[in-house]
Design a protein around this motif. Sequence first.
Motif, short mmCIF file in Angstrom:
data_model
loop_
_atom_site.label_atom_id
_atom_site.label_comp_id
_atom_site.label_asym_id
_atom_site.label_seq_id
_atom_site.Cartn_x
_atom_site.Cartn_y
_atom_site.Cartn_z
N ARG A 153 17.06 6.91 12.90
CA ARG A 153 15.71 7.46 13.02
C ARG A 153 15.58 8.75 12.22
NH1 ARG A 153 17.17 5.51 17.96
NH2 ARG A 153 15.78 3.97 18.89
N THR A 189 10.30 11.74 12.24
CA THR A 189 9.12 11.18 12.92
C THR A 189 9.28 9.66 12.95
OG1 THR A 189 7.77 10.85 10.93
CG2 THR A 189 7.70 13.05 11.95
N ASN A 190 8.35 8.99 13.63
CA ASN A 190 8.41 7.54 13.72
C ASN A 190 8.18 6.86 12.37
OD1 ASN A 190 8.95 7.28 16.50
ND2 ASN A 190 6.79 7.63 17.00
N SER A 240 9.95 11.39 17.25
CA SER A 240 10.57 10.23 16.60
C SER A 240 11.07 9.19 17.59
CB SER A 240 11.74 10.68 15.71
OG SER A 240 12.74 11.32 16.49
#
Length: 207
Positions: free
Chosen positions: A52, A55-56, A106
């Motif tokens: 990850r 952030t997403n 995230s």
Amino acid sequence: MNLQIRTYEAFKLFLDSQKVDKIYFFNGRFSLYRPLLRAAQFKKIDFFTHERGSTNNKYHLSHNTYPHDLPYRKAEIQELWRTATPEQKDAAGKWFDFVRGGKALSWYSFVGHQQNSTADIQFYPNKINVGIFISSEDEMICISGWENNLFKYQSEILEWLAQEFDSSDEVHFIVRVHPNLAGLKNTQTNFLKNSKTRTSLLSLGNL
């Protein structure tokens, strides 16, 4: 362990039968993926582990290693900071403040359920209060570079400190438990629950 060995051998056979010049897989630390990492290293095939990102919408790649490789990670951080613009450094600072404040950017926040009040913590103004921040053994036990040269396990450190300062009225220890241990049942959490030597336990979740 048998499953990991079989995965390693099967993946080597797969690499022998295919013309693979680059491999991508997740993390590299988990037992499911570590055999892939070792097989790629054995075959000297270029690989990336992905994780990850901040952030997403972002992800991170580690080249020919895994994200927990300390020398690799340190060098990467230092180089990125050295070459960063003032705007990038400002954005990094804001991201850190958001995450430290419990905002999940995230995945989920490790400190979102942290006790912000110190009402439940025994703090003595007339003593030396020492904070001890422990990690989760199950995450780092299989990763080189994270070893402690004095104690094999963190529980041994806590036991030693408690015994060394058992008769002292000048020092008080406060143990902050890593949020990854919340809800787990293993030797480390059992020690933290049952140890009679610790004086104060700051828990960031239900052990």
